[in-house]
Design a protein around this motif. Structure first.
Motif, PDB file in Angstrom:
ATOM      1  N   GLY A  24      48.193  44.114  27.384  1.00 48.11           N
ATOM      2  CA  GLY A  24      47.583  45.175  26.607  1.00 48.11           C
ATOM      3  C   GLY A  24      46.404  45.788  27.336  1.00 48.11           C
ATOM      4  N   HIS A  25      45.667  46.616  26.638  1.00 46.45           N
ATOM      5  CA  HIS A  25      44.535  47.307  27.267  1.00 46.45           C
ATOM      6  C   HIS A  25      43.186  46.757  26.809  1.00 46.45           C
ATOM      7  CE1 HIS A  25      45.093  49.444  23.492  1.00 46.45           C
ATOM      8  NE2 HIS A  25      43.832  49.830  23.596  1.00 46.45           N
ATOM      9  N   THR A  26      43.182  45.621  26.117  1.00 47.96           N
ATOM     10  CA  THR A  26      41.921  44.999  25.683  1.00 47.96           C
ATOM     11  C   THR A  26      42.005  43.486  25.878  1.00 47.96           C
ATOM     12  OG1 THR A  26      42.706  44.755  23.412  1.00 47.96           O
ATOM     13  CG2 THR A  26      41.481  46.779  23.945  1.00 47.96           C
ATOM     14  N   TYR A  64      44.343  42.492  28.903  1.00 48.11           N
ATOM     15  CA  TYR A  64      43.893  43.379  29.974  1.00 48.11           C
ATOM     16  C   TYR A  64      43.435  42.577  31.185  1.00 48.11           C
ATOM     17  CZ  TYR A  64      41.361  47.022  32.473  1.00 48.11           C
ATOM     18  OH  TYR A  64      40.926  47.876  33.426  1.00 48.11           O
TER      19      TYR A  64
END
Length: 180
Positions: free
Chosen positions: A173-175, A179
């Motif tokens: 994901g981006h978090t 990430y």
């Protein structure tokens, strides 16, 4: 040399050669020389830092000759057939925003000697991308997307990282963990 049968004649080390602020890493040079490994002294190539500020210090790097058709020549900074397989960073300083080095109260060591680098040496590859671990990824990505060599390596490396993430039960994901 003993456990993996890499001939010492195929090894070469580099060490920090010193500058106006930090003296040469003579201890590392003596260690390598005592083990029968030739040493090249450098400045920029053997100074590790984590950016313009933060931890930093001299490092020593171990290289292996990767051209089986030709005996070793020159030195690691002059011939790309010398491939780094390990490094030893002596983090002794913190560089401030003003550029000055402050000795650490507790110096530490960081060693980079990955399994994939060793596999590359033992399988006669020039890089981790030439091993049976990553070669299938590189081949598939090349055939599928027709990318250049550098781009193929980046994509293959990211795909491998995603597989490891999922294998550890994380969702990319981006978090947060996805990430990092």
């Amino acid at each position: 040399t003993d456990g993996f049968c890499v001939p010492s004649g195929l090894l070469h080390a580099t060490v920090f050669g010193g500058d106006d602020v930090v003296p040469a890493d003579d201890d590392a040079a003596r260690l390598w020389t005592g083990l029968g490994v030739p040493v090249e002294r450098t400045r920029e190539d053997n100074w590790w830092s984590n950016g313009p500020v933060g931890l930093c210090g001299p490092d020593s790097e171990l290289f292996v000759w990767t051209d089986p058709a030709t005996p070793p020549t020159s030195t690691p900074t002059r011939d790309p057939r010398w491939v780094e397989v390990a490094n030893h960073v002596s983090m002794r300083f913190r560089r401030g925003t003003d550029g000055r080095l402050t000795p650490l109260d507790v110096p530490c060591v960081d060693v980079g000697a990955g399994l994939e680098r060793l596999v590359a040496v033992l399988q006669g590859g020039a890089s981790v991308y030439d091993t049976d671990v990553l070669r299938p990824w590189v081949t598939h990505v090349s055939l599928t997307w027709g990318l250049g060599a550098d781009d193929v390596r980046v994509v293959a490396d990211h795909l491998r990282a995603c597989v490891l993430l999922v294998g550890d039960g994380l969702t990319p994901g981006h978090t947060r963990q996805g990430y990092v």
